[in-house]
Write an enzyme that holds these catalytic residues in place. Structure first.
Site, short mmCIF file in Angstrom:
data_model
loop_
_atom_site.label_atom_id
_atom_site.label_comp_id
_atom_site.label_asym_id
_atom_site.label_seq_id
_atom_site.Cartn_x
_atom_site.Cartn_y
_atom_site.Cartn_z
CB CYS A 246 -0.78 0.11 1.20
SG CYS A 246 -1.84 -1.46 1.39
CG HIS B 208 -6.51 1.07 -0.06
ND1 HIS B 208 -5.37 1.59 -0.29
CD2 HIS B 208 -6.05 -0.23 0.85
CE1 HIS B 208 -4.31 1.15 -0.02
NE2 HIS B 208 -4.75 0.14 0.74
#
Length: 379
Positions: free
Chosen positions: A80, A321
């Protein structure tokens, strides 16, 4: 050592766009960043791309479409934190004098790969035990609740705050409504205690930034620091809950390099993939002592009109995301906030901002990587 400045930012919209080419998302973000920086593509000396699941050669196809072949380019994968890891490398390259103007791109198209939670590697213990990321964060929340007594309502308050903020973000994926605490807790259970409205959606999108040296433009933001750490060995016997230590190490380094304290930060964008993530991150950053991070959202401290607004964009819980692009979206939001260009989302105090991105976790490690950067408006 050359001073590194943030010249411009740009993003695509965030959502599920399986019909679009991933390169098109990237071009949209880069075009805005180039315009925002007031440069021509020919002035870019190097390109750094952050992506986790990007198809092979995606960076080269983006470069070809931009019409700037021949410049150095490389791709970074740090879960991420891939986008902000790419940004970190660009900042270091400018500071060391390797390049004068670097394009940073984070891009991801997840709608064509996943219909639900990201499936962990089958060879890792998490994969072998069918423990995707929501389950890992749920275990984190269970341990935190056992040690510090966080209530379900305190967890839900993070989702209420960020989803309310997201209503004013025209690029966010989820903007339908702002739920109440009761509605958050009544939504479908995903992994106890995390309900559906406490989990971020998987998304497609791109974000870009132009990093360069000082050029005498007051609109440019000063990059006071960019600190990146990788995860450390971790298991259930570790002193801290999963994810805390890597953020704390990056934060300690960032605040020392910037010569600042957590109290001096006006506005923050942090990694809230799940509600418990924001609570633990804010403790690791020093905004609250251990066990007290859950009080920040209910008290209003982190509200958009609070003392230290956190995730005024709506965070990952609203924006979505797209892994490789997430850090660049956070960076764009803080840039708009510090310049006073955030529109309905604008916070009152906006001189110093912080971005934190924490990259997932592989078996036995306390996260893949964490990047903390502090930016300031020029006085």
């Amino acid at each position: 050592m050359t001073e590194a400045m943030l010249w411009g930012v740009g993003t695509s919209a965030y959502g599920r766009f399986p019909e679009r080419r991933v390169e098109a998302l990237a071009w949209e973000a880069v075009a805005e960043a180039v315009r925002d920086a007031g440069i021509s593509p020919g002035e870019i000396d190097a390109i750094v791309v952050g992506s986790v699941f990007g198809p092979p050669g995606v960076a080269t196809r983006v470069q070809r479409g931009l019409g700037i072949p021949g410049v150095p380019m490389w791709t970074v994968e740090n879960a991420c934190a891939s986008g902000t890891s790419a940004y970190h490398e660009a900042v270091e390259a400018v500071r060391l004098g390797r390049f004068g103007c670097v394009l940073v791109l984070g891009v991801e198209q997840m709608s064509t790969l996943f219909s639900g939670a990201i499936v962990p590697e089958a060879t890792d213990p998490e994969g072998a035990s069918s423990l995707p990321l929501p389950g890992l964060y749920a275990l984190q929340a269970q341990r935190y609740a056992g040690e510090f007594g966080v209530t379900p309502e305190q967890l839900a308050a993070v989702a209420v705050k960020n989803k309310r903020n997201g209503l004013d973000n025209p690029r966010a994926q989820l903007r339908a409504s702002a739920p109440t605490v009761e509605e958050v807790l009544a939504s479908r259970m995903i992994a106890r205690p995390l309900t559906f409205l406490q989990c971020c959606p998987t998304s497609d999108g791109a974000g870009a930034a132009i990093v360069g040296g000082a050029r005498g433009k007051r609109r440019d933001l000063r990059i006071e620091t960019s600190a990146m750490v990788s995860g450390a060995l971790w298991d259930h016997r570790s002193e801290d809950v999963w994810g805390y230590a890597s953020v704390a190490r990056a934060a300690e380094r960032a605040f020392a390099q910037a010569g600042r304290t957590p109290a001096e930060i006006d506005v923050l964008e942090v990694h809230d993939a799940f509600t418990i993530g924001e609570i633990i991150t804010l403790e690791a950053l020093g905004l609250a002592s251990r066990g007290k991070g859950a009080e920040l959202a209910p008290s209003g401290h982190t509200a958009r009109d609070g003392a230290q607004p956190v995730n005024p964009s709506g965070g990952l819980l609203s924006r979505g995301h797209p892994l490789g692009a997430t850090g660049m979206a956070q960076l764009a939001e803080i840039t708009w906030q510090l310049r006073g260009e955030a529109g309905a989302r604008q916070v009152a105090r906006h001189r110093v901002g912080l971005v934190e991105t924490m990259g997932g976790g592989a078996a036995g490690m306390d996260g893949n990587a964490c990047v903390v950067t502090i930016l300031a408006r020029q006085t």
